[in-house]
Design a protein around this motif. Sequence first.
Motif, PDB file in Angstrom:
ATOM      1  N   THR A 820     -49.648  74.371 -11.330  1.00  0.00           N
ATOM      2  CA  THR A 820     -51.209  74.860 -11.442  1.00  0.00           C
ATOM      3  C   THR A 820     -52.043  74.023 -11.583  1.00  0.00           C
ATOM      4  O   THR A 820     -53.339  74.398 -11.195  1.00  0.00           O
ATOM      5  CB  THR A 820     -51.373  75.903 -13.054  1.00  0.00           C
ATOM      6  OG1 THR A 820     -49.896  76.206 -13.033  1.00  0.00           O
ATOM      7  CG2 THR A 820     -52.362  76.393 -13.251  1.00  0.00           C
ATOM      8  N   ALA A 821     -52.583  72.484 -12.467  1.00  0.00           N
ATOM      9  CA  ALA A 821     -52.968  71.645 -12.542  1.00  0.00           C
ATOM     10  C   ALA A 821     -53.879  72.055 -10.879  1.00  0.00           C
ATOM     11  O   ALA A 821     -54.900  71.515 -10.158  1.00  0.00           O
ATOM     12  CB  ALA A 821     -53.099  70.756 -12.415  1.00  0.00           C
ATOM     13  N   ARG A 822     -52.942  71.823  -9.928  1.00  0.00           N
ATOM     14  CA  ARG A 822     -52.517  71.424  -8.396  1.00  0.00           C
ATOM     15  C   ARG A 822     -53.573  72.217  -7.583  1.00  0.00           C
ATOM     16  O   ARG A 822     -54.481  71.901  -6.462  1.00  0.00           O
ATOM     17  CB  ARG A 822     -51.310  70.635  -7.868  1.00  0.00           C
ATOM     18  CG  ARG A 822     -51.692  70.442  -6.586  1.00  0.00           C
ATOM     19  CD  ARG A 822     -50.225  69.819  -5.844  1.00  0.00           C
ATOM     20  NE  ARG A 822     -49.548  70.723  -5.687  1.00  0.00           N
ATOM     21  CZ  ARG A 822     -49.499  71.944  -3.852  1.00  0.00           C
ATOM     22  NH1 ARG A 822     -50.448  71.007  -3.521  1.00  0.00           N
ATOM     23  NH2 ARG A 822     -48.789  72.500  -3.915  1.00  0.00           N
ATOM     24  N   LEU A 823     -53.201  73.597  -7.498  1.00  0.00           N
ATOM     25  CA  LEU A 823     -53.284  74.862  -7.156  1.00  0.00           C
ATOM     26  C   LEU A 823     -54.859  74.712  -7.837  1.00  0.00           C
ATOM     27  O   LEU A 823     -55.798  75.367  -6.654  1.00  0.00           O
ATOM     28  CB  LEU A 823     -52.939  76.171  -7.557  1.00  0.00           C
ATOM     29  CG  LEU A 823     -51.341  75.954  -6.494  1.00  0.00           C
ATOM     30  CD1 LEU A 823     -50.374  77.308  -6.698  1.00  0.00           C
ATOM     31  CD2 LEU A 823     -51.791  75.915  -5.536  1.00  0.00           C
ATOM     32  N   THR A 824     -55.285  74.602  -9.084  1.00  0.00           N
ATOM     33  CA  THR A 824     -56.493  75.183  -9.573  1.00  0.00           C
ATOM     34  C   THR A 824     -57.495  73.950  -9.128  1.00  0.00           C
ATOM     35  O   THR A 824     -58.570  74.169  -8.598  1.00  0.00           O
ATOM     36  CB  THR A 824     -56.761  74.967 -10.888  1.00  0.00           C
ATOM     37  OG1 THR A 824     -55.151  75.380 -11.571  1.00  0.00           O
ATOM     38  CG2 THR A 824     -57.936  75.588 -11.795  1.00  0.00           C
ATOM     39  N   LYS A 825     -57.142  72.833  -8.674  1.00  0.00           N
ATOM     40  CA  LYS A 825     -57.696  71.933  -7.919  1.00  0.00           C
ATOM     41  C   LYS A 825     -58.645  72.388  -6.532  1.00  0.00           C
ATOM     42  O   LYS A 825     -59.070  72.561  -6.678  1.00  0.00           O
ATOM     43  CB  LYS A 825     -57.039  70.552  -7.871  1.00  0.00           C
ATOM     44  CG  LYS A 825     -58.710  68.972  -7.502  1.00  0.00           C
ATOM     45  CD  LYS A 825     -57.414  68.188  -8.239  1.00  0.00           C
ATOM     46  CE  LYS A 825     -56.887  68.109  -6.195  1.00  0.00           C
ATOM     47  NZ  LYS A 825     -56.553  66.529  -5.688  1.00  0.00           N
ATOM     48  N   GLU A 826     -57.761  72.806  -6.003  1.00  0.00           N
ATOM     49  CA  GLU A 826     -57.726  73.177  -4.968  1.00  0.00           C
ATOM     50  C   GLU A 826     -58.903  74.159  -4.800  1.00  0.00           C
ATOM     51  O   GLU A 826     -59.940  74.679  -3.600  1.00  0.00           O
ATOM     52  CB  GLU A 826     -56.407  73.506  -3.911  1.00  0.00           C
ATOM     53  CG  GLU A 826     -56.686  74.239  -2.615  1.00  0.00           C
ATOM     54  CD  GLU A 826     -57.259  72.599  -1.452  1.00  0.00           C
ATOM     55  OE1 GLU A 826     -57.404  72.474  -1.695  1.00  0.00           O
ATOM     56  OE2 GLU A 826     -57.751  74.046  -0.319  1.00  0.00           O
ATOM     57  N   LEU A 827     -58.798  75.423  -5.829  1.00  0.00           N
ATOM     58  CA  LEU A 827     -59.206  77.068  -5.772  1.00  0.00           C
ATOM     59  C   LEU A 827     -60.519  76.182  -6.443  1.00  0.00           C
ATOM     60  O   LEU A 827     -61.797  76.725  -5.567  1.00  0.00           O
ATOM     61  CB  LEU A 827     -58.190  77.747  -6.845  1.00  0.00           C
ATOM     62  CG  LEU A 827     -59.333  78.802  -7.024  1.00  0.00           C
ATOM     63  CD1 LEU A 827     -59.265  79.839  -6.038  1.00  0.00           C
ATOM     64  CD2 LEU A 827     -58.771  79.738  -8.964  1.00  0.00           C
ATOM     65  N   VAL A 828     -60.967  74.947  -7.353  1.00  0.00           N
ATOM     66  CA  VAL A 828     -61.892  74.848  -7.543  1.00  0.00           C
ATOM     67  C   VAL A 828     -63.640  74.600  -6.514  1.00  0.00           C
ATOM     68  O   VAL A 828     -64.490  74.423  -5.890  1.00  0.00           O
ATOM     69  CB  VAL A 828     -62.553  73.454  -8.844  1.00  0.00           C
ATOM     70  CG1 VAL A 828     -63.786  73.017  -8.218  1.00  0.00           C
ATOM     71  CG2 VAL A 828     -61.522  74.252 -10.278  1.00  0.00           C
ATOM     72  N   ARG A 829     -62.250  73.637  -5.608  1.00  0.00           N
ATOM     73  CA  ARG A 829     -62.759  73.118  -4.599  1.00  0.00           C
ATOM     74  C   ARG A 829     -63.464  74.100  -3.461  1.00  0.00           C
ATOM     75  O   ARG A 829     -64.631  74.300  -2.550  1.00  0.00           O
ATOM     76  CB  ARG A 829     -62.335  72.011  -3.382  1.00  0.00           C
ATOM     77  CG  ARG A 829     -62.356  71.312  -2.083  1.00  0.00           C
ATOM     78  CD  ARG A 829     -61.673  70.443  -1.845  1.00  0.00           C
ATOM     79  NE  ARG A 829     -60.533  70.866  -0.999  1.00  0.00           N
ATOM     80  CZ  ARG A 829     -60.763  71.291   0.441  1.00  0.00           C
ATOM     81  NH1 ARG A 829     -62.493  71.306   0.204  1.00  0.00           N
ATOM     82  NH2 ARG A 829     -59.966  72.116   0.767  1.00  0.00           N
ATOM     83  N   ILE A 830     -62.711  75.130  -3.302  1.00  0.00           N
ATOM     84  CA  ILE A 830     -62.252  76.345  -2.115  1.00  0.00           C
ATOM     85  C   ILE A 830     -64.005  77.134  -2.578  1.00  0.00           C
ATOM     86  O   ILE A 830     -64.572  77.748  -2.418  1.00  0.00           O
ATOM     87  CB  ILE A 830     -61.359  76.902  -2.393  1.00  0.00           C
ATOM     88  CG1 ILE A 830     -60.176  76.055  -1.559  1.00  0.00           C
ATOM     89  CG2 ILE A 830     -62.170  78.671  -1.059  1.00  0.00           C
ATOM     90  CD1 ILE A 830     -60.285  75.923  -0.073  1.00  0.00           C
ATOM     91  N   GLU A 831     -64.373  77.101  -4.052  1.00  0.00           N
ATOM     92  CA  GLU A 831     -64.790  77.928  -4.297  1.00  0.00           C
ATOM     93  C   GLU A 831     -66.932  77.342  -4.469  1.00  0.00           C
ATOM     94  O   GLU A 831     -67.141  78.154  -3.866  1.00  0.00           O
ATOM     95  CB  GLU A 831     -64.859  78.140  -5.776  1.00  0.00           C
ATOM     96  CG  GLU A 831     -63.915  79.890  -6.123  1.00  0.00           C
ATOM     97  CD  GLU A 831     -63.151  79.366  -7.861  1.00  0.00           C
ATOM     98  OE1 GLU A 831     -63.194  78.943  -8.476  1.00  0.00           O
ATOM     99  OE2 GLU A 831     -62.156  80.599  -8.336  1.00  0.00           O
ATOM    100  N   SER A 832     -66.570  76.339  -4.241  1.00  0.00           N
ATOM    101  CA  SER A 832     -67.640  75.618  -4.906  1.00  0.00           C
ATOM    102  C   SER A 832     -67.804  75.467  -2.896  1.00  0.00           C
ATOM    103  O   SER A 832     -69.186  75.549  -2.815  1.00  0.00           O
ATOM    104  CB  SER A 832     -67.336  74.476  -4.863  1.00  0.00           C
ATOM    105  OG  SER A 832     -67.271  73.348  -3.554  1.00  0.00           O
TER     106      SER A 832
END
Length: 882
Positions: A820-832
Amino acid sequence: MELPSSYEPKEVEEKWYKIWEDGKYFHADVNDGKDPYCIVIPPPNVTGMLHMGHALNNTLQDILIRWNRMKGKSALWMPGMDHAGIATQNVVEKLLAKEGKSKHDLGREAFEKRVWEWKSESGGMIKGQLKRLGASCDWDRERFTLDEGLSKAVQKVFVTLYKENLIYRGHRIINWCPRCQTALSDIETEYKDLNGKLYHIKYPIKDSNDFIIVATTRPETMLGDTGIAINPEDARHKHLNGKTVILPLMNREIKIFSDEYVDKEFGTGFVKVTPAHDPNDFEMGKRHNLEEINLLNEDGTINENGGKYKGLDRFTARKTVIEDLEKLELLVKIEEHPHSVGHCYRCDTIIEPYYSKQWFVQIKPLAEEAIKAVEEGKINFVPKNWEKTYFEWMNNIRDWCISRQLWWGHRIPAFYCDKCEHINVSETDPVKCEKCGHTELTQDQDVLDTWFSSGLWPFSTLGWPEETPELKKYYPTSVLVTGFDIIFFWVARMIMSGMKFMNAEPFKDVYIHALVRDEFGNKMSKSRGNVIDPIIMMDKYGTDAFRFTLAVFAAQGRDIILSEKRIEGYRTFSNKIWNATRYTLMNLGDEFKQQDLKISNLEIFDRWILCSLNRTIRKVNTSLEEYKFNDAANSVYEFYWHDFCDWYLELTKPRLYDAEADNQSAETAKQVLFHVLKKSMQLLHPFMPFITEEIWDKIKDGRETLIITSTWPSAEKDFDFTNESEETEIFKELIYKIRNIRGEMNLAPNKKANIVLKTKNDKIISIAKREKVHFQSLAKVDDITINADYSPEKTDASAILGDTEIFIPLKGLIDIEVETARLTKELVRIESELAKINGKLSNDNFIKNAPADIIEKEKIKMNELNEIKDKLDVSISNLKKL
RNA sequence: GGGUGGUUAGCUCAGUUGGUUAGAGCGCCUGCUCGACAAGCAGGAGGUCGCUGGUUCGACCCCAGUACCGCCCACCA
């Protein structure tokens, strides 16, 4: 062929340098019919020991020379040494002092002999050190500034300039070093800020009870005062103009006069004028016909003109003068006064402005031509901004004091007639006075400034004034490589003399490199005790690693802060080079024979590495052409380690190791490995000559050495495989993504994984199918399933590459939190990123003003990112349901 | 006083035609003796690019100002 598993530089370096030197591979043949490429070495002092500055300077020159030699040029690196007048004389005088003798005990002739002896015994240590560095100088042509030929050049130049009235003899205020007991030129004086004192002293006005107050930093010079100056506009003191004051201690009457030079705002408005010991006072003295009273002996003690202070050292005299003034109640006050004081650049003694008879070069006419040469682009400074420094100095240049009261150097070829005192100057030593015919002549006692002879270096070393074939072929030289600290001392003077005597610029480019500092940014110097000894670095890490480090640090326009850690880092590069060779040789087999690469046999990764090699060759070439040594070194480093070793080598393993493997594929891999290795050695050779030559020796098919194969690699158009390169990048991305999951999930390396690619992307599908074996070896993938309609298990780990989703079913092995943490990190990057792009695209002005292709790019990117975001959202919410 | 260079990850540094997910080496964290290399391999953390304004649709990049560090030159007694 089996190589040891680590590279040991020591023996290799010794062995190859000897072979190169014995084989005359550094020798440039004037009749070789090749295009010339020439560098003259900045001649190190004969007293010199190799320091970091030398190491950098000569590494860069060697890179250029080796590169051009391999390119097939007639590459001449002209070596030699400078007799270094003051420095060398100091060394020998110190040795004499240990025996309790002075040079005067020996007399001039014996002393000179002694210096020559010293030179042959202990001089020129640096030559061996340069060899250690790998410098491929043409040692057969080595010159010394006191050689017969170079001395002839010096004499010719002196005589010519004298006859054109560009050299003259006259009384001037010059910089005098009381320790070296010689005159120095202006630039041999180094100004340092010292905390001095400003002494305010009363001078009584004659026939009056009144007095004036003068201020001075050097009170002892008052003994030689012959006037007092005021500003003509100074309302406070105007009425005193023409009055007489009594010079204290000397009881001499001196007059007050007015002169524009005096600054009303500074001090008391009265300036004591000592024409013999201050250049400004000297000028004022000239204007007002003041007497010049010389107070000093050559050793800095007060002479008979100093009254009762005679015999005292200048600083003792200062103290005594102040004490005496105090007793007379003439000392008003002493203020702290930071000011800059000139020091001798050779022995750091405080210099004295000193009135004496010296020889000078009238420099302006020479400077004009030298300025023009740079203005007209005949000479280019790299980096360009040094031209400004050069112009600044050249435009404000002042006559050059060239006589030195030393014994070691070129004796001034001026002969004074004992009868009529006529000065005889001619190219051959005169036997009788040209004016009166008298035969008793006495040669001038002084020698010339060391820089007078080194200023002729680019043509004197090539044989001038003789018209040698060398001179014809190699002059103007190609480039001068030097530090900015000798632009004035040396570069400017070479340009002046070159334009004057050769009628052509001495070099086309001047590459100015940085100063080497220690890891704290301080200038390296013996007195600071922070010197890093290049020899020790070479011992510890190998010459190649050391040279490579210097090249990488040689970015333009910045000082080099050298840390040993970096050198250590490039030692590992040497080892990497070595081991990739080891791998290659291990796998070639005994029957291997190099063949031309057949395009049709080349597989995708073969094509990719050849394409990358092409890019690297181009980059190295353009970088070196622009003297961007760091770019050149970095690009070949990057290529060798990260493309060749990290990827290509690994990609050849299945082809070479697998017994079932296709024979043709294995053979092609061998051919490509060998090809790339060879080209890499060539590309690396200018930077790392020893290890590359050693490896070349093991892989060469002919008998020649790398250094003179004259086959600098060129990019081959046939190998510009851009499609295959793009595909390879996609392949690498896939591997990265899988490795990332494995790494983050802490999957043991021996634990194989299956992956599912959910995609409709044809390129990815074909890569996955074709390169299965490489997924297995590089990412430990067991099986690859391609399924566009795959519905993932909640226990799948996932990653996204463009329009493709990668799933690794982990079953019980998945760590929900980590994933979850790994994917969330990626999600945050994509969102920004999405937020940024949305901001742009919703900005009317952006749409209105930005070029269409940029807008299009942003739109495509937004779509991609949105897709990825959706997928991530799904994956994350799936995890939450667990 | 006049020039001139710098300020980007903990450290040392790259980053010129303004659109990059701002890079490298070392150091740090995690995991690896798998047939080139432990001087190694794989993965990872870490930066509002000195500060303030401006130009621009958009600035690490251009301009102005400012702070700090550095160097060179200059005769202020």
